[in-house]
Design a protein around this motif. Sequence first.
Motif, PDB file in Angstrom:
ATOM      1  N   UNK A   1       0.829  -1.209   0.000  1.00 18.94           N
ATOM      2  CA  UNK A   1       0.000   0.000   0.000  1.00 18.94           C
ATOM      3  C   UNK A   1       0.865   1.261   0.000  1.00 18.94           C
ATOM      4  N   UNK A   2       0.681   2.094  -1.014  1.00 15.20           N
ATOM      5  CA  UNK A   2       1.357   3.384  -1.071  1.00 15.20           C
ATOM      6  C   UNK A   2       2.720   3.376  -1.739  1.00 15.20           C
ATOM      7  N   UNK A   3       3.237   2.212  -2.154  1.00 15.01           N
ATOM      8  CA  UNK A   3       4.531   2.192  -2.845  1.00 15.01           C
ATOM      9  C   UNK A   3       4.376   2.781  -4.240  1.00 15.01           C
ATOM     10  N   UNK A   4       5.327   3.621  -4.647  1.00 16.70           N
ATOM     11  CA  UNK A   4       5.264   4.187  -5.992  1.00 16.70           C
ATOM     12  C   UNK A   4       6.662   4.425  -6.543  1.00 16.70           C
ATOM     13  N   UNK A   5       6.717   4.477  -7.875  1.00 18.47           N
ATOM     14  CA  UNK A   5       7.977   4.763  -8.566  1.00 18.47           C
ATOM     15  C   UNK A   5       7.647   5.358  -9.930  1.00 18.47           C
ATOM     16  N   UNK A   6       8.652   5.958 -10.532  1.00 20.64           N
ATOM     17  CA  UNK A   6       8.476   6.581 -11.850  1.00 20.64           C
ATOM     18  C   UNK A   6       8.834   5.587 -12.942  1.00 20.64           C
ATOM     19  N   UNK A   7       8.074   5.628 -14.014  1.00 20.82           N
ATOM     20  CA  UNK A   7       8.394   4.850 -15.203  1.00 20.82           C
ATOM     21  C   UNK A   7       8.323   5.792 -16.399  1.00 20.82           C
ATOM     22  N   UNK A   8       8.392   5.276 -17.599  1.00 20.75           N
ATOM     23  CA  UNK A   8       8.348   6.182 -18.748  1.00 20.75           C
ATOM     24  C   UNK A   8       7.062   5.975 -19.546  1.00 20.75           C
ATOM     25  N   UNK A   9       6.882   6.790 -20.554  1.00 17.54           N
ATOM     26  CA  UNK A   9       5.642   6.763 -21.343  1.00 17.54           C
ATOM     27  C   UNK A   9       5.425   5.400 -21.993  1.00 17.54           C
ATOM     28  N   UNK A  10       6.480   4.795 -22.510  1.00 18.14           N
ATOM     29  CA  UNK A  10       6.302   3.529 -23.215  1.00 18.14           C
ATOM     30  C   UNK A  10       5.812   2.438 -22.262  1.00 18.14           C
ATOM     31  N   UNK A  11       6.315   2.418 -21.021  1.00 17.03           N
ATOM     32  CA  UNK A  11       5.849   1.416 -20.054  1.00 17.03           C
ATOM     33  C   UNK A  11       4.410   1.708 -19.623  1.00 17.03           C
ATOM     34  N   UNK A  12       4.110   2.982 -19.413  1.00 19.26           N
ATOM     35  CA  UNK A  12       2.748   3.406 -19.079  1.00 19.26           C
ATOM     36  C   UNK A  12       1.769   2.941 -20.160  1.00 19.26           C
ATOM     37  N   UNK A  13       2.103   3.209 -21.415  1.00 14.87           N
ATOM     38  CA  UNK A  13       1.210   2.849 -22.519  1.00 14.87           C
ATOM     39  C   UNK A  13       1.122   1.335 -22.685  1.00 14.87           C
ATOM     40  N   UNK A  14       2.231   0.640 -22.482  1.00 15.53           N
ATOM     41  CA  UNK A  14       2.235  -0.823 -22.568  1.00 15.53           C
ATOM     42  C   UNK A  14       1.264  -1.425 -21.558  1.00 15.53           C
ATOM     43  N   UNK A  15       1.303  -0.950 -20.327  1.00 12.08           N
ATOM     44  CA  UNK A  15       0.423  -1.484 -19.289  1.00 12.08           C
ATOM     45  C   UNK A  15      -1.037  -1.128 -19.571  1.00 12.08           C
ATOM     46  N   UNK A  16      -1.276   0.025 -20.169  1.00 11.25           N
ATOM     47  CA  UNK A  16      -2.647   0.420 -20.516  1.00 11.25           C
ATOM     48  C   UNK A  16      -3.248  -0.523 -21.547  1.00 11.25           C
ATOM     49  N   UNK A  17      -2.401  -1.048 -22.436  1.00  4.39           N
ATOM     50  CA  UNK A  17      -2.894  -1.865 -23.544  1.00  4.39           C
ATOM     51  C   UNK A  17      -3.042  -3.343 -23.182  1.00  4.39           C
ATOM     52  N   UNK A  18      -2.557  -3.783 -22.040  1.00  5.79           N
ATOM     53  CA  UNK A  18      -2.606  -5.202 -21.674  1.00  5.79           C
ATOM     54  C   UNK A  18      -4.040  -5.690 -21.502  1.00  5.79           C
ATOM     55  N   UNK A  19      -4.810  -5.005 -20.703  1.00  5.25           N
ATOM     56  CA  UNK A  19      -6.203  -5.367 -20.427  1.00  5.25           C
ATOM     57  C   UNK A  19      -7.033  -4.092 -20.365  1.00  5.25           C
ATOM     58  N   UNK A  20      -8.336  -4.206 -20.585  1.00  3.68           N
ATOM     59  CA  UNK A  20      -9.159  -3.017 -20.342  1.00  3.68           C
ATOM     60  C   UNK A  20      -8.995  -2.594 -18.874  1.00  3.68           C
ATOM     61  N   UNK A  21      -8.801  -1.311 -18.612  1.00  2.84           N
ATOM     62  CA  UNK A  21      -8.583  -0.885 -17.228  1.00  2.84           C
ATOM     63  C   UNK A  21      -9.825  -1.067 -16.359  1.00  2.84           C
ATOM     64  N   UNK A  22      -9.589  -1.195 -15.067  1.00  7.88           N
ATOM     65  CA  UNK A  22     -10.676  -1.269 -14.095  1.00  7.88           C
ATOM     66  C   UNK A  22     -11.422   0.059 -14.063  1.00  7.88           C
TER      67      UNK A  22
END
Length: 200
Positions: A43-64
Motif C-alpha cells: 500500500x502506497x509504494x510508488x515509482x516513476x516509469x516512462x511513457x512507453x511502459x505506461x502505454x504498454x500497461x494500458x494496452x494489456x487489459x481493459x482498465x478497471x
Amino acid sequence: MTLSAHIRKVYQGVADRRQMFRLFDRHAQRPNRWQGDDSPLYRGEWFETDKSQHDYMFEILPPLFMRGDMFALREFLTGSIASVFYRLRIDGQVRHFHAYCDLSQPRSPAETRDGIVERESWPVKAMTHEERLEHIWSSTHDDYRGYAGERWPAADRGKRTVRVYGRGRADLKLLDDLTDEEIAAKLPVHLRHLPAKAAA
C-alpha cells in the motif's frame, strides 16, 4: 499537504521495463507469502516509469477504471491493492508513475497522486533516509537480499536483510541497521551525494 507515511517512493530515477516488473513485487521473497494480509507491504509504494511502459500497461487489459490522469489495472495484487498508473504534469513536464493503491479507500488513488506530485515538486533534488533504504532494497538482486530467519534473534525475524561487504568478508545485515557509510556504498554514485531531507 504533508506526505502520508504510507505513500513512499521506492526507487530513484525512471524504471525501465525490466526494473518495473521487478518493482511490481519487491517483496516476493517474504516469509509466509500469501498466508496473511500482505496489503500493508504494498500500500502506497510508488515509482516513476516512462511513457512507453505506461502505454504498454494500458494496452494489456481493459482498465478497471480511468479518471483523467490515471487508470487502474483490472487485476488486484492482493486484497484490495491494485496497480494505478499516472500521467502527471509536474513543473511543466509530463511524467509517468506506478503506485499501489488500496481501492477499498475511495480517496486512495487521488491521495497517492497528490503525494507523488508533492514529493516530485521538491525545489532541491534530495532523498530521505527512508528513500535511500528503499532504493537499496529495490535495486539489490534477490541473491543479495532477503528476510531474517530462525538464526536471528526473535525480535528481528522477518525483517529485511541485505548482504554487506567489508574487511574481506560478506555478512547479512538488517536493512534498517545499515550505517551511513554502508548506505553510501550501496547507492549508485549519482545518488550518494544527494542532500538528505527529513521525512515530513
